[in-house]
Design a protein around this motif. Structure first.
Motif, PDB file in Angstrom:
ATOM      1  N   ASP A 165       0.866  -1.183   0.000  1.00 46.01           N
ATOM      2  CA  ASP A 165       0.000   0.000   0.000  1.00 46.01           C
ATOM      3  C   ASP A 165       0.903   1.235   0.000  1.00 46.01           C
ATOM      4  OD1 ASP A 165      -2.349   1.471   0.094  1.00 46.01           O
ATOM      5  OD2 ASP A 165      -2.889   0.884   2.123  1.00 46.01           O
ATOM      6  N   LEU A 166       0.440   2.327   0.519  1.00 46.51           N
ATOM      7  CA  LEU A 166       1.238   3.548   0.624  1.00 46.51           C
ATOM      8  C   LEU A 166       2.053   3.539   1.915  1.00 46.51           C
ATOM      9  CD1 LEU A 166      -1.448   6.167  -0.464  1.00 46.51           C
ATOM     10  CD2 LEU A 166       0.213   4.948  -1.890  1.00 46.51           C
ATOM     11  N   ASN A 167       3.182   4.213   1.911  1.00 41.51           N
ATOM     12  CA  ASN A 167       4.012   4.406   3.104  1.00 41.51           C
ATOM     13  C   ASN A 167       4.418   3.113   3.796  1.00 41.51           C
ATOM     14  OD1 ASN A 167       3.885   7.290   2.883  1.00 41.51           O
ATOM     15  ND2 ASN A 167       1.799   7.149   3.643  1.00 41.51           N
ATOM     16  N   GLY A 168       4.653   2.061   3.016  1.00 39.52           N
ATOM     17  CA  GLY A 168       5.128   0.807   3.585  1.00 39.52           C
ATOM     18  C   GLY A 168       4.065  -0.068   4.209  1.00 39.52           C
ATOM     19  N   ASN A 169       2.828   0.319   4.117  1.00 38.59           N
ATOM     20  CA  ASN A 169       1.743  -0.469   4.707  1.00 38.59           C
ATOM     21  C   ASN A 169       1.328  -1.615   3.787  1.00 38.59           C
ATOM     22  OD1 ASN A 169       1.342   1.042   7.159  1.00 38.59           O
ATOM     23  ND2 ASN A 169       0.568   2.687   5.859  1.00 38.59           N
ATOM     24  N   LEU A 170       0.574  -2.544   4.345  1.00 37.99           N
ATOM     25  CA  LEU A 170       0.052  -3.676   3.596  1.00 37.99           C
ATOM     26  C   LEU A 170      -1.460  -3.552   3.484  1.00 37.99           C
ATOM     27  CD1 LEU A 170       2.082  -6.534   5.329  1.00 37.99           C
ATOM     28  CD2 LEU A 170       2.664  -5.268   3.250  1.00 37.99           C
ATOM     29  N   THR A 171      -2.017  -4.062   2.380  1.00 42.07           N
ATOM     30  CA  THR A 171      -3.456  -3.984   2.161  1.00 42.07           C
ATOM     31  C   THR A 171      -3.926  -5.211   1.392  1.00 42.07           C
ATOM     32  OG1 THR A 171      -5.266  -2.650   1.252  1.00 42.07           O
ATOM     33  CG2 THR A 171      -3.213  -2.680  -0.012  1.00 42.07           C
ATOM     34  N   GLN A 172      -5.192  -5.521   1.505  1.00 42.41           N
ATOM     35  CA  GLN A 172      -5.783  -6.561   0.679  1.00 42.41           C
ATOM     36  C   GLN A 172      -6.681  -5.962  -0.394  1.00 42.41           C
ATOM     37  OE1 GLN A 172      -7.115  -9.451   3.837  1.00 42.41           O
ATOM     38  NE2 GLN A 172      -5.964 -10.840   2.522  1.00 42.41           N
ATOM     39  N   THR A 173      -6.707  -4.647  -0.485  1.00 41.03           N
ATOM     40  CA  THR A 173      -7.450  -3.969  -1.547  1.00 41.03           C
ATOM     41  C   THR A 173      -6.552  -3.890  -2.780  1.00 41.03           C
ATOM     42  OG1 THR A 173      -8.625  -2.646   0.102  1.00 41.03           O
ATOM     43  CG2 THR A 173      -8.651  -1.851  -2.177  1.00 41.03           C
ATOM     44  N   ASP A 174      -7.063  -4.329  -3.921  1.00 40.93           N
ATOM     45  CA  ASP A 174      -6.279  -4.313  -5.154  1.00 40.93           C
ATOM     46  C   ASP A 174      -5.848  -2.875  -5.463  1.00 40.93           C
ATOM     47  OD1 ASP A 174      -5.358  -4.306  -7.828  1.00 40.93           O
ATOM     48  OD2 ASP A 174      -6.636  -6.000  -8.310  1.00 40.93           O
ATOM     49  N   PRO A 175      -4.543  -2.646  -5.626  1.00 38.77           N
ATOM     50  CA  PRO A 175      -4.046  -1.296  -5.898  1.00 38.77           C
ATOM     51  C   PRO A 175      -4.662  -0.634  -7.132  1.00 38.77           C
ATOM     52  CG  PRO A 175      -2.244  -2.731  -5.295  1.00 38.77           C
ATOM     53  CD  PRO A 175      -3.453  -3.603  -5.462  1.00 38.77           C
ATOM     54  N   ALA A 176      -5.066  -1.420  -8.126  1.00 38.85           N
ATOM     55  CA  ALA A 176      -5.693  -0.840  -9.316  1.00 38.85           C
ATOM     56  C   ALA A 176      -6.994  -0.123  -8.961  1.00 38.85           C
ATOM     57  CB  ALA A 176      -5.957  -1.921 -10.360  1.00 38.85           C
ATOM     58  N   SER A 177      -7.733  -0.668  -7.999  1.00 36.19           N
ATOM     59  CA  SER A 177      -8.997  -0.049  -7.607  1.00 36.19           C
ATOM     60  C   SER A 177      -8.778   1.224  -6.800  1.00 36.19           C
ATOM     61  CB  SER A 177      -9.858  -1.030  -6.807  1.00 36.19           C
ATOM     62  OG  SER A 177      -9.291  -1.268  -5.531  1.00 36.19           O
ATOM     63  N   LEU A 178      -7.560   1.410  -6.295  1.00 34.16           N
ATOM     64  CA  LEU A 178      -7.233   2.613  -5.526  1.00 34.16           C
ATOM     65  C   LEU A 178      -6.559   3.679  -6.394  1.00 34.16           C
ATOM     66  CD1 LEU A 178      -5.796   0.805  -2.376  1.00 34.16           C
ATOM     67  CD2 LEU A 178      -8.042   1.880  -2.612  1.00 34.16           C
ATOM     68  N   GLY A 179      -6.299   3.348  -7.661  1.00 33.56           N
ATOM     69  CA  GLY A 179      -5.682   4.303  -8.571  1.00 33.56           C
ATOM     70  C   GLY A 179      -4.171   4.419  -8.413  1.00 33.56           C
ATOM     71  N   TYR A 180      -3.541   3.425  -7.798  1.00 27.20           N
ATOM     72  CA  TYR A 180      -2.092   3.460  -7.599  1.00 27.20           C
ATOM     73  C   TYR A 180      -1.359   3.179  -8.900  1.00 27.20           C
ATOM     74  CZ  TYR A 180      -3.031   3.152  -2.561  1.00 27.20           C
ATOM     75  OH  TYR A 180      -3.471   3.367  -1.295  1.00 27.20           O
ATOM     76  N   ARG A 181      -0.092   3.514  -8.915  1.00 29.18           N
ATOM     77  CA  ARG A 181       0.735   3.337 -10.109  1.00 29.18           C
ATOM     78  C   ARG A 181       1.244   1.898 -10.266  1.00 29.18           C
ATOM     79  NH1 ARG A 181       6.073   6.885 -11.650  1.00 29.18           N
ATOM     80  NH2 ARG A 181       6.419   5.890 -13.655  1.00 29.18           N
ATOM     81  N   TYR A 182       1.485   1.203  -9.145  1.00 29.88           N
ATOM     82  CA  TYR A 182       2.044  -0.151  -9.197  1.00 29.88           C
ATOM     83  C   TYR A 182       1.236  -1.136  -8.355  1.00 29.88           C
ATOM     84  CZ  TYR A 182       6.159   1.941 -11.277  1.00 29.88           C
ATOM     85  OH  TYR A 182       7.008   2.622 -12.111  1.00 29.88           O
ATOM     86  N   ARG A 183       1.214  -2.392  -8.807  1.00 33.98           N
ATOM     87  CA  ARG A 183       0.661  -3.491  -8.033  1.00 33.98           C
ATOM     88  C   ARG A 183       1.854  -4.348  -7.608  1.00 33.98           C
ATOM     89  NH1 ARG A 183      -2.804  -5.905 -11.497  1.00 33.98           N
ATOM     90  NH2 ARG A 183      -4.625  -4.893 -10.602  1.00 33.98           N
ATOM     91  N   VAL A 184       2.052  -4.488  -6.293  1.00 37.11           N
ATOM     92  CA  VAL A 184       3.144  -5.301  -5.759  1.00 37.11           C
ATOM     93  C   VAL A 184       2.531  -6.363  -4.854  1.00 37.11           C
ATOM     94  CG1 VAL A 184       5.328  -5.331  -4.502  1.00 37.11           C
ATOM     95  CG2 VAL A 184       4.669  -3.279  -5.779  1.00 37.11           C
ATOM     96  N   LEU A 185       2.555  -7.604  -5.316  1.00 39.14           N
ATOM     97  CA  LEU A 185       2.044  -8.707  -4.514  1.00 39.14           C
ATOM     98  C   LEU A 185       3.086  -9.073  -3.461  1.00 39.14           C
ATOM     99  CD1 LEU A 185      -0.142 -10.860  -4.025  1.00 39.14           C
ATOM    100  CD2 LEU A 185       1.113 -12.326  -5.623  1.00 39.14           C
ATOM    101  N   ILE A 186       2.678  -9.022  -2.203  1.00 43.65           N
ATOM    102  CA  ILE A 186       3.568  -9.348  -1.084  1.00 43.65           C
ATOM    103  C   ILE A 186       3.450 -10.823  -0.733  1.00 43.65           C
ATOM    104  CG2 ILE A 186       4.080  -8.857   1.341  1.00 43.65           C
ATOM    105  CD1 ILE A 186       4.717  -6.555  -0.618  1.00 43.65           C
TER     106      ILE A 186
END
Length: 93
Positions: free
Chosen positions: A52-73
């Motif tokens: 997610d942002l600022n080093g956090n983790l999320t289960q929300t798909d980054p594409a749905s949040l409008g982020y630039r990258y998807r990084v699967l942890i």
């Protein structure tokens, strides 16, 4: 630096999950791969976990949040667990 899914490729490219808090100039512990348990996690079992942002983790798909990258942890192994298997950032177009 903290990993971030919405800045540049370098900040989206992470190597591990920190196990301890740290400050500049001090040593930190981190984990590269495998199971990790933390009582502060609140995941849905079996679902993917992303950067997610600022080093956090999320289960929300980054594409749905409008982020630039998807990084699967990795994938959640319960509410408080994750099996870390970090992938390269994928740019979301």
């Amino acid at each position: 630096f903290l990993g971030d899914a919405d800045t540049d490729f370098q900040e989206a490219s992470i190597v591990g999950i920190t196990l301890t808090a740290g400050t500049a100039g001090n040593e930190i512990r981190y984990q590269l791969i495998g199971p990790l348990y933390d009582s502060s996690f609140s995941f849905i079992d079996g679902e993917p976990v992303f950067l997610d942002l600022n080093g956090n983790l999320t289960q929300t798909d980054p594409a749905s949040l409008g982020y630039r990258y998807r990084v699967l942890i990795g994938f959640a192994t319960g509410a408080n667990g994750i099996n870390i298997n970090i992938r390269e950032p994928i740019e979301i177009l």
